[in-house]
Design an enzyme around this catalytic site. Structure first.
Site, PDB file in Angstrom:
ATOM      1  CE  LYS A 142      -2.979  -2.719   2.992  1.00 36.22           C
ATOM      2  NZ  LYS A 142      -3.372  -2.938   4.397  1.00 36.22           N
ATOM      3  CG  ASN A 195      -2.692  -7.505   8.145  1.00 35.05           C
ATOM      4  OD1 ASN A 195      -1.579  -8.021   8.070  1.00 35.05           O
ATOM      5  ND2 ASN A 195      -3.352  -7.089   7.082  1.00 35.05           N
ATOM      6  NE  ARG A 197       1.032  -5.752  10.796  1.00 37.83           N
ATOM      7  CZ  ARG A 197       0.756  -6.589   9.809  1.00 37.83           C
ATOM      8  NH1 ARG A 197       0.372  -7.822  10.080  1.00 37.83           N
ATOM      9  NH2 ARG A 197       0.863  -6.218   8.546  1.00 37.83           N
TER      10      ARG A 197
END
Length: 356
Positions: A142, A195, A197
């Site tokens: 990204k 993800n 986290r």
């Protein structure tokens, strides 16, 4: 725990289960979360890969089971390329993750990458905290994020957030995480990965929900209930963009450009936040992630936020090193980006000069 320390994050077994992508996908399928048609677990041989590709039809996507950041990921559009790309993906996964297992998925052409921020505490509360659009990418990594996604209607946002909460509850997840989806042009969305986290792009969610996600992480780890309402927040306040300022040369295929910085000048624009560790004279090391700063811009509307972003990017200066600032200045002036028409193929279709 034996050392008197509390880990800020989910239980290790959940990280292990959701970090292995093929297992995560099976968990989501069992929970009723929509997934991209894919292989049942790891694909051990080229012959197995070819059989799957023939069944679902080309193009297909080979993905590292333990992967992330686009490593060990290869698109295959022609059966003649399958063996080479399969072997290349396994080799890359082995080097990057010490695990060469891969699995296959049907490749969704021209998708958007839309992810939902999730949070859960130890009192049975789970929340989806709006969504982010992360479709501007190079090599599956990204570069720009925005929240909310310009592609979602309030109804689709609510549906996607409800699905993300379902995923969280199915895994027994606690603390901060992200459920990542591929959004098809017809409005269908599919689980891609989780993800386990807090992520680089979390500030855009903070800006549109007026929520301190890191503070919530600390509350949960301290044994307190989160302050986010059970079920979550799916009504955004304004619009926010985040631009990742990396020490990379965008005019030469984003090659890393470590060097000492001579001077720094951060933008003084209303609604702007800069997260960085860089200062005048700081040397960008070659051995760590190339991210040197995050520029986060909020506005009461997408148009207002984009206007602020243009000014902030023009004022942002880091001298002495090559950065992605010229790329971001070009992105915000692309007509389709301004109109919110963005897919994961945005760079090759709209800005091929940055892939030379």
């Amino acid at each position: 725990m034996e050392c008197g320390l509390t880990f800020i994050g989910p239980d290790p077994d959940v990280i292990d289960r959701m970090g292995e992508k093929s297992n995560a996908k099976q968990t989501m399928k069992a929970a009723g979360v929509p997934t991209v048609p894919g292989s049942d677990g790891a694909v051990e041989t080229v012959e197995e890969a070819a059989k799957f590709a023939e069944e679902v039809g080309y193009p297909v996507l080979i993905k590292a089971s333990a992967g992330g950041g686009g490593k060990g990921m290869r698109e295959v559009h022609d059966p003649a390329d399958l063996e080479h790309e399969y072997n290349a993906a396994r080799a890359e996964a082995r080097v990057a993750f010490a695990n060469d297992e891969v699995y296959l998925e049907k490749l969704i052409t021209r998708p958007r990458h839309v992810e939902v921020q999730v949070m859960a505490d130890n009192f049975g509360h789970a929340a989806a905290v709006c969504e982010r659009d992360c479709s501007v990418q190079r090599r599956h990594q990204k570069l720009c994020e925005e929240a909310p996604s310009p592609a979602l209607t309030p109804e689709l946002r609510h549906q996607m957030c409800e699905t993300a909460v379902k995923a969280v509850r199915a895994t027994g997840y606690t603390n901060a995480g992200t459920i990542e989806f591929l959004l098809d042009e017809d409005g269908s969305f599919y689980f891609m990965e989780m993800n386990t986290r807090i992520q680089v792009e979390h500030p855009v969610t903070e800006e549109i929900t007026r929520t301190d996600l890191v503070c919530e992480q600390l509350r949960i780890a301290s044994g307190e209930p989160m302050t986010i309402p059970d079920g979550g927040i799916d009504t955004p306040d304004g619009h926010a963009f985040e631009f990742r300022i990396n020490a990379e040369d965008p005019e030469h295929n984003f090659v890393r450009a470590p060097a000492p910085s001579r001077s720094c000048a951060f933008p003084a624009v209303p609604g702007v936040r800069v997260d960085t560790h860089v200062y005048e004279g700081y040397t960008i090391p070659p051995t760590y992630d190339s991210l040197v700063a995050k520029l986060i811009v909020w506005g009461p509307s997408r148009e207002a936020a984009l206007a602020r972003a243009k000014r902030a990017l023009d004022e942002f200066q880091i001298e002495g090193i090559k950065t992605t600032l010229p790329f971001h200045r070009a992105v915000v002036r692309e007509p389709d980006y301004a109109a919110g028409i963005v897919y994961t193929d945005f760079i090759p279709t709209h800005m091929p000069q940055f892939l030379a």
